[in-house]
Every structure is written in structure tokens, then in C-alpha cells.
Design a protein around this motif. Structure first.
Motif, PDB file in Angstrom:
ATOM      1  N   PRO A   1      48.173  19.373  11.422  1.00 26.45           N
ATOM      2  CA  PRO A   1      46.816  19.105  10.917  1.00 26.45           C
ATOM      3  C   PRO A   1      45.807  18.846  12.035  1.00 26.45           C
ATOM      4  O   PRO A   1      44.657  19.297  11.955  1.00 26.45           O
ATOM      5  N   ASP A   2      46.226  18.125  13.082  1.00 25.84           N
ATOM      6  CA  ASP A   2      45.325  17.867  14.210  1.00 25.84           C
ATOM      7  C   ASP A   2      45.025  19.148  14.978  1.00 25.84           C
ATOM      8  O   ASP A   2      43.893  19.357  15.439  1.00 25.84           O
TER       9      ASP A   2
ATOM     10  N   LYS B   1      44.994  22.207  13.747  1.00 26.79           N
ATOM     11  CA  LYS B   1      44.070  22.986  12.917  1.00 26.79           C
ATOM     12  C   LYS B   1      42.645  22.446  13.012  1.00 26.79           C
ATOM     13  O   LYS B   1      41.679  23.208  13.160  1.00 26.79           O
ATOM     14  N   SER B   2      42.520  21.131  12.913  1.00 29.59           N
ATOM     15  CA  SER B   2      41.196  20.513  12.940  1.00 29.59           C
ATOM     16  C   SER B   2      40.496  20.775  14.265  1.00 29.59           C
ATOM     17  O   SER B   2      39.309  21.140  14.297  1.00 29.59           O
ATOM     18  N   TYR B   3      41.234  20.613  15.365  1.00 31.63           N
ATOM     19  CA  TYR B   3      40.622  20.807  16.680  1.00 31.63           C
ATOM     20  C   TYR B   3      40.244  22.272  16.888  1.00 31.63           C
ATOM     21  O   TYR B   3      39.147  22.578  17.367  1.00 31.63           O
TER      22      TYR B   3
ATOM     23  N   HIS C   1      39.550  24.481  14.636  1.00 29.25           N
ATOM     24  CA  HIS C   1      38.411  24.803  13.769  1.00 29.25           C
ATOM     25  C   HIS C   1      37.097  24.420  14.453  1.00 29.25           C
ATOM     26  O   HIS C   1      36.120  25.188  14.424  1.00 29.25           O
ATOM     27  N   LYS C   2      37.064  23.248  15.085  1.00 29.04           N
ATOM     28  CA  LYS C   2      35.856  22.809  15.786  1.00 29.04           C
ATOM     29  C   LYS C   2      35.553  23.715  16.978  1.00 29.04           C
ATOM     30  O   LYS C   2      34.389  24.051  17.235  1.00 29.04           O
TER      31      LYS C   2
END
Length: 426
Positions: free
Chosen positions: A47-48, A50-52, A54-55
Motif C-alpha cells: 500500500p505504501d 502504491k501511494s508513493y 501514485h504521487k
């Protein structure tokens, strides 16, 4: 959606056909714009990741001036592939692959996060190579897909035009971007800066030497380090958005070979002129740079730390033309000896009178592990999966556990967790 699959049977060809990845169990996680192929050790931090990413993609889309025309596929190689590396490609799809053994390169990259550095660097490459601003490139890509070149009769078409860009620009720009987001990066390396300054003062930063592959020091490293500081110079002069926007402008060319034309259209000056300005800027800023003075006892083109015992100081030296040598300096007699062997490049250690170097090696048909390797490519069993940092006076090993250090190096002492680190321990 998650789906458990066997790599050797059905993992997409795109990620693993062009490099070394041994069979393992992998899962797939699909998002609207991204696809992740990963092994179980990545599940807690996915999840981390993916989040990073995406940014990063959102930021890069603005700076590079476009959005991907294809889903990005990210592969996370399992811990049976302990290699400190990664790569990005457009062939046959827009994809990238990360290996998780970066703890061994923590000082070289000057970064506090191996995975985030890979995301920044490799996603830069995906953006560099993805644009197709020429109508001929866009049309040919629609017809033949991700192919480097195709022909209409005798007329060449370039579905991926930026694949023709030189590595000095591609890798240099990726090093710039890996160093911009507060994680460190190679532009923070004193070693890298010293190399750039020394090369500038020696008159070795010239268009023909940077643009072409040569058999001279610093070999391919120049693309990353000298190229990175050149891109930093451009970013300070013109801004990051214009520097990253270069790749969209370059892809407008029907025949995408002309670097100086793309430079002139982006910056108003040619590559040759701007490289000369960069060299002069380095010389002025570092006018007080001094080379080390003293008697030369040996020369080497390997970047390897020194180590020592009570009786000697030793390191690995080599010239890339013959087998490397262990240089041994006797502290008492002040004499030097050499021990030549088929050593792999890496930090050397002397254990029970025998020399080893830190490296990755295939220990079975299904495992590539990092550890201490002798001059016959055999791994010391007790070092498997570890980046040895040194030994206490009671002979207990201090090391990074590779499997636990996918994100940040985790220090262990004799099997017990001690702390995390953003640099080597000794």
C-alpha cells in the motif's frame, strides 16, 4: 484484485524475460492505471509503494507534460533474487522491475529509502521513453505497438522515438529526479562530486566523450554521475519543468537522432554549448579543489572500501582488464603484497585467513543470494542473505539483513535486531 500465480508459468513476459529472475510464487494487484507483480515479502508495504508511486506519477505527469498512454506494470522481484539493481523498459509494454538488495549500495546512493529511490529513478525512465509527439510515431505505434523501429517501404518509422536518446541524458536526468524529493540520491554523494570535478579539471567532459561509449574511466558511470550533475546544472538554470519537458520535445522529431536540435528547441542553446558552460561552472565553483598528494603505491578503477585487521589494511583493486587483486598493506613492515584471484567487485573481508568480497551469486538454480563470496564464487554459508558490515571483538557479525532491509537497512548483531540505518555501519 489479487491472483496467486507461478512466475515460471504465467508471469507476464514484459517484466522478466530480459533479466535474471528465478522462479517463485507471485501475486498480481491491479489498479486502474498500474499493475503490481510481487512476492509475499512485499505485501505489508505494497500500500505504501502504491501511494508513493501514485504521487510520483502525478508530479511527473505535470513536469514531463503528458500522461502515460499505457498502464505501468511494476515488478517486485522476490528475495530469491538478491541483486542491487532495477530497470525500466517500454518493450513490449510500459514496465519496470525492482530488485530488493539495495542495502549493499546505501553509501553509493546516499539515500534513506532503496524502494522510493528506485520508484523515482525508474519511473523517470518510463516518462522519458513514453511520449510520441510526432504524428508518424503516434500512428506507427498504434499499428505495431512498442517496437523500436519499423518500415513503410524503405521509410523508417519510430514508434518509440525517445529510445534513441543517449544514456548520458537518460541516466543523468533520472539521477537528477531521484535526488529531488528529500530522500538523498547520488547528487548528494561526495564521491560523485569529486569524480565530476576531477574529470572537469582534466578536460575529460567533452561532447564526444560523454555522448559515446568509451573504454576509458569512468566507463558507464559517467552517464549517471557526470550526467546527473549536468542535469542539475540545467535545472538550476532553466527549472525542473523545462528540463523534464525536454523529452516531449525530443519525441516530436520524425528522425529522433538530433540531440542539439532538441536542446536548441528546449533551452535555446545546443548540447555542446551547454556542456561547455557546465564544465566552466564546475571549475569556478570548485576552484579550490585539491587532489590528494603523496606516493602512489597502487592504482585501481574499482570503488571499493578498505578494511583492516590488527596486522594489515586491505582492499580490492582492479582495472577491468584482468582479474582483480587484494592489496595487502602490512602495518608493521609497511610492505605491500597482492593476492590476485577471480574476486567479484565488493567490500572485502578477511575471515580465518581467507579473503571474501560482498556480492550476489547464484547458489542454486532457484536462488540468487547476497553474501561473502570467495575467489571461486562460493558463498560463505554463514553470510547468506546478509550485507556484512564488520565484526565485534568477540567475532560476532554486524550486518544488514537483506530480507528485512527492502525499504531501509536493518542492522543485526549476531542474529538480533539492533536498529535501522541510512548508511553503512563502519
Amino acid at each position: 484484485m489479487s491472483l496467486k500465480i507461478l512466475l515460471s508459468i504465467s508471469l507476464p513476459f514484459v517484466l522478466f524475460a530480459q533479466t535474471v529472475v528465478v522462479p517463485d510464487d507471485y501475486q498480481i494487484s491491479q489498479d486502474e492505471d498500474n499493475s503490481y507483480i510481487y512476492s509475499k515479502e512485499y505485501a505489508p508495504i505494497l500500500p505504501d509503494i502504491k501511494s508513493y508511486q501514485h504521487k510520483v506519477i502525478k508530479e511527473y505527469s505535470s513536469e514531463f507534460g503528458f500522461k502515460f498512454d499505457d498502464k505501468l506494470r511494476t515488478g517486485l522481484a522476490s528475495q530469491n533474487n538478491q541483486i542491487a539493481n532495477a530497470y525500466s523498459t517500454q518493450i513490449p509494454f510500459n514496465s519496470q522491475l525492482f530488485y530488493g538488495a539495495g542495502a549493499s549500495e546505501i553509501d553509493y546512493f546516499c539515500s534513506n529509502s532503496w524502494l522510493k529511490t528506485l520508484i523515482l529513478h525508474e519511473t523517470t525512465h518510463n516518462f522519458q521513453l513514453n511520449p510520441k509527439e510526432s504524428k508518424l510515431s503516434w500512428f506507427s505505434h498504434k499499428v505495431v505497438g512498442n517496437t523500436p523501429v519499423t518500415f513503410l517501404a524503405l521509410f523508417p518509422l519510430f514508434p518509440i522515438p525517445n529510445i534513441m536518446i543517449n544514456s548520458f541524458i537518460l541516466e543523468g536526468n533520472a539521477v537528477l529526479n531521484e535526488s529531488r524529493f528529500g530522500l538523498g540520491g547520488r547528487l548528494y554523494s561526495g564521491y560523485a562530486l569529486a569524480e565530476v570535478v576531477a574529470m572537469a579539471k582534466a578536460g575529460k567532459i567533452r561532447p564526444e566523450l560523454m555522448y559515446n561509449t568509451t573504454l576509458d574511466f569512468p566507463y558507464g558511470e559517467k552517464y549517471y554521475l557526470i550526467g546527473g550533475f549536468f542535469q542539475k546544472f540545467l535545472a538550476q538554470k532553466y527549472g525542473v519543468k523545462k528540463v523534464n519537458g525536454y523529452f516531449k520535445i525530443h519525441s516530436k522529431q520524425i528522425f529522433p537522432f538530433f540531440t542539439s536540435s532538441a536542446f536548441r528547441n528546449t533551452f535555446g542553446k545546443t548540447f555542446k554549448v551547454l556542456l561547455a558552460e557546465f564544465v566552466e561552472d564546475i571549475k569556478v565553483k570548485h576552484a579550490n579543489f585539491q587532489t590528494t598528494q603523496g606516493k602512489e603505491v597502487a592504482s585501481s578503477q574499482l570503488f571499493v572500501p578498505m578494511n583492516s585487521t590488527n596486522n594489515e589494511i586491505y582492499t580490492l583493486i582492479g582495472d577491468y582488464k584482468s582479474y582483480p587483486k587484494i592489496l595487502q598493506f602490512d602495518k608493521k613492515s609497511k610492505k605491500i603484497k597482492f593476492n590476485r584471484g577471480a574476486y567479484r567487485s565488493g567490500e572485502p573481508f578477511k575471515i580465518d585467513g581467507k579473503y571474501y568480497t560482498t556480492s550476489s551469486v547464484k547458489i542454486s538454480p532457484t536462488k540468487i543470494k547476497m553474501g561473502l563470496v570467495d575467489d571461486s564464487a562460493y558463498m560463505l554459508d554463514s553470510s547468506e542473505g546478509k550485507v556484512i558490515q564488520g565484526f565485534l571483538s568477540n567475532s560476532k557479525a554486524i550486518y544488514f539483513d537483506i530480507e528485512k532491509s527492502i525499504e531501509t537497512p536493518h542492522i543485526y548483531i549476531d542474529g538480533k535486531f539492533y536498529d535501522t540505518s541510512c548508511s553503512s555501519v563502519f
